[in-house]
Design an enzyme around this catalytic site. Sequence first.
Site, mmCIF file in Angstrom:
data_model
loop_
_atom_site.group_PDB
_atom_site.id
_atom_site.type_symbol
_atom_site.label_atom_id
_atom_site.label_comp_id
_atom_site.label_asym_id
_atom_site.label_seq_id
_atom_site.Cartn_x
_atom_site.Cartn_y
_atom_site.Cartn_z
ATOM 1 N N THR A 189 -6.873 6.254 12.434
ATOM 2 C CA THR A 189 -7.333 7.387 11.626
ATOM 3 C C THR A 189 -8.043 8.464 12.447
ATOM 4 O O THR A 189 -8.639 8.168 13.496
ATOM 5 C CB THR A 189 -8.324 6.860 10.553
ATOM 6 O OG1 THR A 189 -8.941 7.969 9.904
ATOM 7 C CG2 THR A 189 -9.411 5.994 11.143
ATOM 8 N N ALA B 229 -5.290 -2.313 5.398
ATOM 9 C CA ALA B 229 -6.603 -1.782 5.783
ATOM 10 C C ALA B 229 -7.526 -1.733 4.571
ATOM 11 O O ALA B 229 -7.067 -1.706 3.429
ATOM 12 C CB ALA B 229 -6.467 -0.371 6.360
ATOM 13 N N TYR C 133 -16.397 3.395 7.783
ATOM 14 C CA TYR C 133 -14.934 3.256 7.845
ATOM 15 C C TYR C 133 -14.424 3.611 9.250
ATOM 16 O O TYR C 133 -13.640 2.857 9.842
ATOM 17 C CB TYR C 133 -14.305 4.169 6.793
ATOM 18 C CG TYR C 133 -12.811 4.338 6.896
ATOM 19 C CD1 TYR C 133 -11.940 3.333 6.504
ATOM 20 C CD2 TYR C 133 -12.266 5.531 7.383
ATOM 21 C CE1 TYR C 133 -10.558 3.504 6.594
ATOM 22 C CE2 TYR C 133 -10.898 5.708 7.470
ATOM 23 C CZ TYR C 133 -10.040 4.701 7.078
ATOM 24 O OH TYR C 133 -8.682 4.876 7.162
ATOM 25 N N LYS D 26 -12.467 1.117 11.896
ATOM 26 C CA LYS D 26 -11.108 1.418 12.368
ATOM 27 C C LYS D 26 -11.097 1.549 13.894
ATOM 28 O O LYS D 26 -10.151 1.116 14.553
ATOM 29 C CB LYS D 26 -10.586 2.705 11.722
ATOM 30 C CG LYS D 26 -10.319 2.615 10.226
ATOM 31 C CD LYS D 26 -9.151 1.692 9.866
ATOM 32 C CE LYS D 26 -7.818 2.234 10.304
ATOM 33 N NZ LYS D 26 -6.697 1.359 9.832
ATOM 34 N N ASP E 79 -3.246 -12.342 3.848
ATOM 35 C CA ASP E 79 -4.557 -11.721 4.048
ATOM 36 C C ASP E 79 -4.776 -11.657 5.558
ATOM 37 O O ASP E 79 -4.852 -12.708 6.221
ATOM 38 C CB ASP E 79 -5.624 -12.601 3.366
ATOM 39 C CG ASP E 79 -7.033 -12.066 3.556
ATOM 40 O OD1 ASP E 79 -7.243 -11.199 4.428
ATOM 41 O OD2 ASP E 79 -7.931 -12.535 2.836
ATOM 42 N N GLY F 4 0.822 -1.210 0.000
ATOM 43 C CA GLY F 4 0.000 0.000 0.000
ATOM 44 C C GLY F 4 0.855 1.259 0.000
ATOM 45 O O GLY F 4 2.087 1.203 -0.052
ATOM 46 N N THR G 132 -9.445 0.846 2.886
ATOM 47 C CA THR G 132 -9.312 2.309 2.952
ATOM 48 C C THR G 132 -10.295 3.053 2.038
ATOM 49 O O THR G 132 -10.228 4.276 1.963
ATOM 50 C CB THR G 132 -7.872 2.741 2.599
ATOM 51 O OG1 THR G 132 -7.517 2.178 1.330
ATOM 52 C CG2 THR G 132 -6.889 2.281 3.646
HETATM 53 N N1 LIG Z 1 -4.860 7.352 3.133
HETATM 54 C C1 LIG Z 1 -5.222 8.176 4.120
HETATM 55 O O1 LIG Z 1 -5.455 9.374 3.928
HETATM 56 C C2 LIG Z 1 -5.345 7.652 5.538
HETATM 57 C C3 LIG Z 1 -5.855 8.516 6.523
HETATM 58 C C4 LIG Z 1 -5.948 8.049 7.826
HETATM 59 C C5 LIG Z 1 -5.545 6.770 8.150
HETATM 60 N N2 LIG Z 1 -5.065 5.941 7.159
HETATM 61 C C6 LIG Z 1 -4.646 4.606 7.556
HETATM 62 O O2 LIG Z 1 -3.292 4.440 7.153
HETATM 63 C C7 LIG Z 1 -3.042 3.058 6.871
HETATM 64 C C8 LIG Z 1 -2.370 2.923 5.524
HETATM 65 O O3 LIG Z 1 -3.247 3.418 4.531
HETATM 66 P P1 LIG Z 1 -2.785 3.683 3.022
HETATM 67 O O4 LIG Z 1 -3.176 5.068 2.702
HETATM 68 O O5 LIG Z 1 -1.387 3.204 2.830
HETATM 69 O O6 LIG Z 1 -3.833 2.721 2.276
HETATM 70 P P2 LIG Z 1 -3.644 1.756 1.016
HETATM 71 O O7 LIG Z 1 -2.702 2.350 0.049
HETATM 72 O O8 LIG Z 1 -5.044 1.421 0.592
HETATM 73 O O9 LIG Z 1 -2.951 0.488 1.661
HETATM 74 C C9 LIG Z 1 -3.668 -0.495 2.357
HETATM 75 C C10 LIG Z 1 -3.119 -1.828 1.935
HETATM 76 O O10 LIG Z 1 -3.809 -2.859 2.636
HETATM 77 C C11 LIG Z 1 -4.053 -3.904 1.720
HETATM 78 N N3 LIG Z 1 -5.137 -4.751 2.173
HETATM 79 C C12 LIG Z 1 -6.476 -4.600 2.005
HETATM 80 N N4 LIG Z 1 -7.126 -5.646 2.532
HETATM 81 C C13 LIG Z 1 -6.181 -6.483 3.032
HETATM 82 C C14 LIG Z 1 -6.236 -7.739 3.679
HETATM 83 N N5 LIG Z 1 -7.405 -8.365 3.933
HETATM 84 N N6 LIG Z 1 -5.067 -8.319 4.070
HETATM 85 C C15 LIG Z 1 -3.885 -7.709 3.808
HETATM 86 N N7 LIG Z 1 -3.766 -6.538 3.180
HETATM 87 C C16 LIG Z 1 -4.917 -5.923 2.806
HETATM 88 C C17 LIG Z 1 -4.364 -3.206 0.420
HETATM 89 O O11 LIG Z 1 -4.230 -4.089 -0.674
HETATM 90 P P3 LIG Z 1 -5.103 -3.830 -2.016
HETATM 91 O O12 LIG Z 1 -4.688 -2.479 -2.511
HETATM 92 O O13 LIG Z 1 -4.671 -4.964 -2.895
HETATM 93 O O14 LIG Z 1 -6.528 -3.878 -1.593
HETATM 94 C C18 LIG Z 1 -3.302 -2.102 0.426
HETATM 95 O O15 LIG Z 1 -2.087 -2.581 -0.118
HETATM 96 C C19 LIG Z 1 -4.398 2.361 7.008
HETATM 97 O O16 LIG Z 1 -4.498 1.811 8.294
HETATM 98 C C20 LIG Z 1 -5.404 3.490 6.866
HETATM 99 O O17 LIG Z 1 -6.615 3.187 7.520
HETATM 100 C C21 LIG Z 1 -4.957 6.355 5.862
#
Ligand SMILES: NC(=O)c1ccc[n+]([C@@H]2O[C@H](COP(=O)([O-])OP(=O)(O)OC[C@H]3O[C@@H](n4cnc5c(N)ncnc54)[C@H](OP(=O)(O)O)[C@@H]3O)[C@@H](O)[C@H]2O)c1
Length: 287
Positions: free
Chosen positions: A101, A60, A125, A129, A38, A14, A62
Amino acid sequence: MTGGRRWLVTGAGGMLGTDLVAALAGREVTALTRGDLDVTDVAAVAAAVHGHDVVVNAAAWTQVDDAQTHEPEAFAVNAVGAANLARACAAGAAWLLQVSTDYVFAGDAQVPYPEDAPTAPRSAYGRTKLAGEWAVRALLPDRSWIARTAWLYGAAGPNFVATMRRMVTTHDTVGVVDDQSGQPTWTGDLADRVVAMVDAQAPAGTYHATAAGATTWWGLARAVFELSGADPARVLRTTTEQFPRPAPRPAWSVLGHDRWALAGLPPMRAWDEALRAAWTSLPEPAR
Ligand SMILES: NC(=O)c1ccc[n+]([C@@H]2O[C@H](COP(=O)([O-])OP(=O)(O)OC[C@H]3O[C@@H](n4cnc5c(N)ncnc54)[C@H](OP(=O)(O)O)[C@@H]3O)[C@@H](O)[C@H]2O)c1
């Protein structure tokens, strides 16, 4: 837990996971993408965690809007997945860093949310979380960190900064909401902070891992236009009411950073300074 730690990163493919793996270069790291592990698979999680000292959960669901209509599926990843990891860590000696988050809060405050402010998520969401946070705290109270972050952007995923950067070349003007405030946070800075808090052996508990300062999406879009060499006046102010989305967005996502003192770490740098530092590492839009 001492030096020579064996790290496990879940969700390593991710946006944050990619930068985490880069920040851990030269260390002993197992980086598992969704295809490798997973997190909803309890047996696979137990086997994967075995032999590690620190687990960073960057996996996550997301898609905030999709979660509104797929809450059970989002819950399976964000809550059950986190619980599976916490249980596996509890069975051994590993610590768990769970990324959470700003959406756990109601988003209607006017001062930064302290780490112990009451939670009241307004979206599916946010609920899933928050359930993940509870599970981690309940199953691994003395060996877990919750790191709440927000408004992430980075080189390895779709995000608002990349979208605005593309719009510089595709649109004359762009309307952006100016009534939601938050702390744009670079995944490169967040990854460094995760490593720093583990290295500092920060006390177990909840931390707010967002950049210092605050702006609105309009303010962030203007900064992106400026850094692109474009006129920021091309970014026009709009309101949330004019841009309805399936999941409600918090109007106030500004988080307080007092707990970093407990870890002996300063707060993270200001969002605008970080954006300037990140700029050359972010991909240029395809022409
Ligand atoms: N992005 C934001 O603005 C934001 C804000 C606040 C908090 N966060 C938190 O920050 C963290 C990282 O987010 P990010 O922005 O890096 O999101 P991301 O790019 O969507 O990365 C999440 C990763 O988790 C993988 N995933 C989904 N379901 C899964 C499963 N069952 N088992 C294993 N892996 C799985 C996804 O794979 P696929 O892509 O193949 O589905 C993706 O590679 C998360 O906890 C998110 O809630 C993000």
